[in-house]
Write a protein that holds these residues in place. Sequence first.
Motif: not given
Length: 508
Positions: A75-81, A393-394
């Motif tokens: 998992l490599t995004s804040d949304k997925i986490v 992007k973040r």
Amino acid sequence: MVLVYILLAFLLCYYIFRSNTTRGLKKLPSPPGSLFYFGHFFQIGNEPHKKFTEWARSLGDIYSVQLGQQNWIILTSDKIVGELLQKRGAKYSSRVASHYTFKVMTKGKSYAENPYNERYRKINPIMHSVLGQRSVKENSDLLDDEFRKLMQNLCQASAKTKDGFDPKYFFQHTALNIISLLCLNKRTDSVDDPFYREFENLMGTHLELRKVTNRLSEFFSILKWFPNTKLLNAMKENADSIEVFFRKVVKEVIDDKEKKPCIIRELLRKKDEGILDDLDVVFLTNSIFAAGTSPVSASLTWLTATLANNPHVQSKAHQELDQVIGQFRIPEASDEQNIPYIRAIIKEGQRYCGPHHFGIPHANEENDEYNGYHIPANSVVVLNQYGIHMDEKRYENPKEFKPERFLGFTESSTALAKGNYENRDHFGFGAGRRLCTGIHMAERELLLGVSRLLWCFKIENALGKDGKPIPINLDKIRNGLTVWPEDYKVRLIKRHDNVEKVLSGQSQ
């Protein structure tokens, strides 16, 4: 006959690895080049955090990697986490059965798997009660004293050498003192104390034995038929030594005639109530010591090196401290809201050079679906903290150490970690129901450690033979569950003549 067993093992693995995707759902993306039985194991290399992040840039924020018999979901995004680990926490709150040495130590009990079950739900409130926000408030004087003593010890060490020294051992010593004081009302005066030496030796050996290269049978079950007897004996010996060490620690509390209140006494009280047993108390004591020492001391070790490489950041911090605190007292916890740049340095430190690249992996015990993709049960679910923290992007220019990016963040990392994933400062404390239990304690320790270190000292790189500063190579790391920089030296220069007087309480 052995060849027959090997063939059967290969066939079994092939059957297990075949697509088991629920009808109508897609398989998760996966890197090319997977080998039969071995999967992507040989592609990971010595820097898995960078390889996983590289794959995320081409495959997307969620993908699968096959490592022998284990299926890893990265998992490599804040949304997925946020969507999986936070919103679906009940499905993703187990741990992976990967800690072989604990299996040996606990003699078959389920500590290694640490599933999200009724037993965990009984233990978790106990851990929060002894390490949570209330405990931080109740032990504020203890924390204040230990970080004052840390600065005194650093002053003494810096006076002994002009060539610089490695501050890591002083940070480790302070972290151990805090936990041992909380657990059994015991502290040591120096890094040469036998208690400190024994603990560091046991933990160092334990981490060395837990290297991936020593746990290949967890990925390739066929290797269990060809055990490395020497390695297994070393693991058992280390596990037994850890158990003996913490049984002695627990016994010290039991034998204390004054019955002074402490964490272990609380655990023993739960044992008397029938909630825990003897082994539970030993295991939880071990967990508290391990979790309460390495992450904080590693964070301070990383941040000190980073600050040495970034004198312009120190200059801004020194200006803030001089304006808000002055030179006649050291920073206190109550100053936190008035020193936003120091707070920003701490947050940026956890993002830029935190002590974890992945944390402790999660596991899902049942099939799940996300955005049309099938997520197989019993997968290893990895929070790629490094990948998120280096996401352009973040975070604009993520490879730069830039505390200014967090100046608008007024809430603590604890509060942000429990809120909307989009608003989080960093993911250094994990996510979901397995969020670091000691997050309140860690934040207080980092505040006192960083603010006082910068109040007392100007941190400079050690000098080479030519008299020029030697920048610390932060790409050289010691990988593991806790990530450390390679050993380094810095020079700590007292910022003014009043430092030692204030630390000793002589200044008015």
